[in-house]
Scaffold this motif. Structure first.
Motif, mmCIF file in Angstrom:
data_model
loop_
_atom_site.group_PDB
_atom_site.id
_atom_site.type_symbol
_atom_site.label_atom_id
_atom_site.label_comp_id
_atom_site.label_asym_id
_atom_site.label_seq_id
_atom_site.Cartn_x
_atom_site.Cartn_y
_atom_site.Cartn_z
ATOM 1 N N THR A 47 1.846 -7.697 4.100
ATOM 2 C CA THR A 47 1.520 -6.846 2.951
ATOM 3 C C THR A 47 1.888 -7.543 1.653
ATOM 4 O O THR A 47 1.115 -7.564 0.692
ATOM 5 N N MET A 48 3.081 -8.140 1.599
ATOM 6 C CA MET A 48 3.506 -8.808 0.373
ATOM 7 C C MET A 48 2.635 -10.021 0.064
ATOM 8 O O MET A 48 2.377 -10.316 -1.106
ATOM 9 N N GLU A 49 2.176 -10.703 1.075
ATOM 10 C CA GLU A 49 1.271 -11.835 0.835
ATOM 11 C C GLU A 49 0.004 -11.357 0.140
ATOM 12 O O GLU A 49 -0.509 -12.019 -0.774
ATOM 13 N N TYR A 50 -0.506 -10.188 0.548
ATOM 14 C CA TYR A 50 -1.701 -9.627 -0.078
ATOM 15 C C TYR A 50 -1.407 -9.212 -1.518
ATOM 16 O O TYR A 50 -2.166 -9.546 -2.444
ATOM 17 N N LEU A 51 -0.305 -8.483 -1.727
ATOM 18 C CA LEU A 51 0.010 -7.983 -3.062
ATOM 19 C C LEU A 51 0.266 -9.126 -4.044
ATOM 20 O O LEU A 51 -0.190 -9.087 -5.196
ATOM 21 N N LEU A 52 0.982 -10.145 -3.605
ATOM 22 C CA LEU A 52 1.328 -11.249 -4.499
ATOM 23 C C LEU A 52 0.132 -12.138 -4.803
ATOM 24 O O LEU A 52 0.156 -12.911 -5.767
ATOM 25 N N ALA A 53 -0.923 -12.018 -3.994
ATOM 26 C CA ALA A 53 -2.148 -12.778 -4.253
ATOM 27 C C ALA A 53 -3.018 -12.095 -5.300
ATOM 28 O O ALA A 53 -3.974 -12.687 -5.804
ATOM 29 N N SER A 54 -2.708 -10.843 -5.634
ATOM 30 C CA SER A 54 -3.460 -10.128 -6.666
ATOM 31 C C SER A 54 -3.236 -10.808 -8.015
ATOM 32 O O SER A 54 -2.160 -11.351 -8.285
ATOM 33 N N THR A 55 -4.230 -10.757 -8.866
ATOM 34 C CA THR A 55 -4.172 -11.491 -10.129
ATOM 35 C C THR A 55 -3.738 -10.594 -11.274
ATOM 36 O O THR A 55 -4.405 -9.602 -11.586
ATOM 37 N N GLU A 56 -2.605 -10.929 -11.879
ATOM 38 C CA GLU A 56 -2.100 -10.267 -13.084
ATOM 39 C C GLU A 56 -2.021 -8.750 -12.937
ATOM 40 O O GLU A 56 -2.428 -7.993 -13.821
ATOM 41 N N LYS A 57 -1.484 -8.315 -11.813
ATOM 42 C CA LYS A 57 -1.297 -6.883 -11.594
ATOM 43 C C LYS A 57 0.195 -6.587 -11.481
ATOM 44 O O LYS A 57 0.934 -7.303 -10.802
ATOM 45 N N PRO A 58 0.665 -5.535 -12.135
ATOM 46 C CA PRO A 58 2.091 -5.205 -12.063
ATOM 47 C C PRO A 58 2.483 -4.636 -10.701
ATOM 48 O O PRO A 58 1.708 -3.909 -10.072
ATOM 49 N N ILE A 59 3.682 -4.995 -10.284
ATOM 50 C CA ILE A 59 4.281 -4.421 -9.079
ATOM 51 C C ILE A 59 5.660 -3.905 -9.463
ATOM 52 O O ILE A 59 6.521 -4.669 -9.899
ATOM 53 N N LEU A 60 5.849 -2.607 -9.338
ATOM 54 C CA LEU A 60 7.149 -1.984 -9.570
ATOM 55 C C LEU A 60 7.869 -1.893 -8.238
ATOM 56 O O LEU A 60 7.310 -1.378 -7.260
#
Length: 284
Positions: free
Chosen positions: A213-226
């Motif tokens: 899941t984190m691999e997918y989220l961190l591959a997103s471009t310029e999106k905030p993660i709280l």
């Protein structure tokens, strides 16, 4: 469902839902023990005050400030110790929405996924409505159209979607996926950002399940993660995982809107935790 207006019956029902959820969990915090002994007072203090004018986000820095700005009622409690326990109880249900409001970079229109949602997905929806009552300087006088999608193994997708409203603003709550985020069928919705409440990315019992899941989220471009963490130990473990995955040092800070309730880590009896005790926001 449209939750624009709440009848007296619905308010009573949601207070009962919030109170019952506390009773079902085996927490030993003194505030929960007080609530079990004083159920009527507990239900009264959990009642959401009427929605009037918005509260400026810059006008409150902690729960006490917020209680005063929102005119939260604790009038039925006169004993100072009991008042403290009651306020701790209310902090527990407000922690997730207020943490979002104070730490997530808000825009007038946004769709955000709460990944790995657990308690957040069962929080009575009236508490999420507090997000619409907070006025952010950067989007002041702008109509808000927000969507929160709940996704996680403990998310019940049988729940009906709900739209909350305050004046012209609206917040849609959607129970989107029961299961791991990375197992969600493609194409996934186009989210503007993500929130992970107390994920335990570095916890020995949880880290393996979080990796795809984190691999997918961190591959997103310029999106905030709280992200929040249950404790300083939890924050350090999660920061280490993020460093290993990104090469970036992530700085967690104490969260003034952490739940004031503490309880035992179910995997480690020596580890006391409080929801959302530490917080950080990263841009991928």
């Amino acid at each position: 469902a449209d939750a624009t207006m709440f009848s007296a019956a619905s308010k009573t029902a949601f207070r009962q839902q919030a109170f019952t959820s506390f009773q079902k969990r085996r927490y030993q915090d003194v505030s929960f023990m007080w609530a079990r002994k004083n159920p009527e007072q507990a239900r009264d203090c959990l009642a959401v005050p009427p929605s009037t004018e918005k509260v400026n986000a810059d006008s409150f820095d902690n729960f006490q400030d917020y209680y005063e700005r929102r005119n939260w009622k604790f009038s039925s409690i006169t004993d100072s110790s009991e008042l403290k326990w009651a306020k701790r109880l209310v902090s527990h249900v407000l922690s997730a929405p207020l943490t979002f409001s104070k730490h997530y970079p808000s825009r007038p229109r946004q769709r955000v996924c709460v990944v790995g949602a657990r308690a957040e997905a069962t929080l009575p929806v009236h508490y999420w409505n507090e997000m619409l009552l907070i006025n952010h300087r950067n989007i002041e006088s702008t109509i808000l159209e927000w969507t929160l999608d709940f996704c996680g193994p403990e998310t019940l997708t049988t729940s009906s979607n709900v739209t909350l409203r305050h004046e012209k603003d609206k917040l849609k709550l959607q129970w989107t996926h029961c299961g791991y985020f990375h197992d969600m069928q493609d194409p996934k919705p186009e989210w503007d950002g993500f929130v992970l409440y107390n994920p335990g990315l570095g916890h020995d019992h949880l880290r393996e399940g979080w990796q795809p899941t984190m691999e997918y989220l961190l591959a997103s471009t310029e999106k905030p993660i709280l992200l929040t963490a249950h404790s300083e130990t939890d924050a350090k473990r999660d920061a280490q995982i993020l460093y290993e995955m990104t090469g970036r040092s992530i700085d967690y800070q104490p969260n003034a809107f952490a739940s004031c309730i503490s309880y035992e880590d179910p995997y480690d009896s020596t580890h006391q935790v409080s929801p959302n005790l530490f917080v950080t926001t990263i841009i991928t």
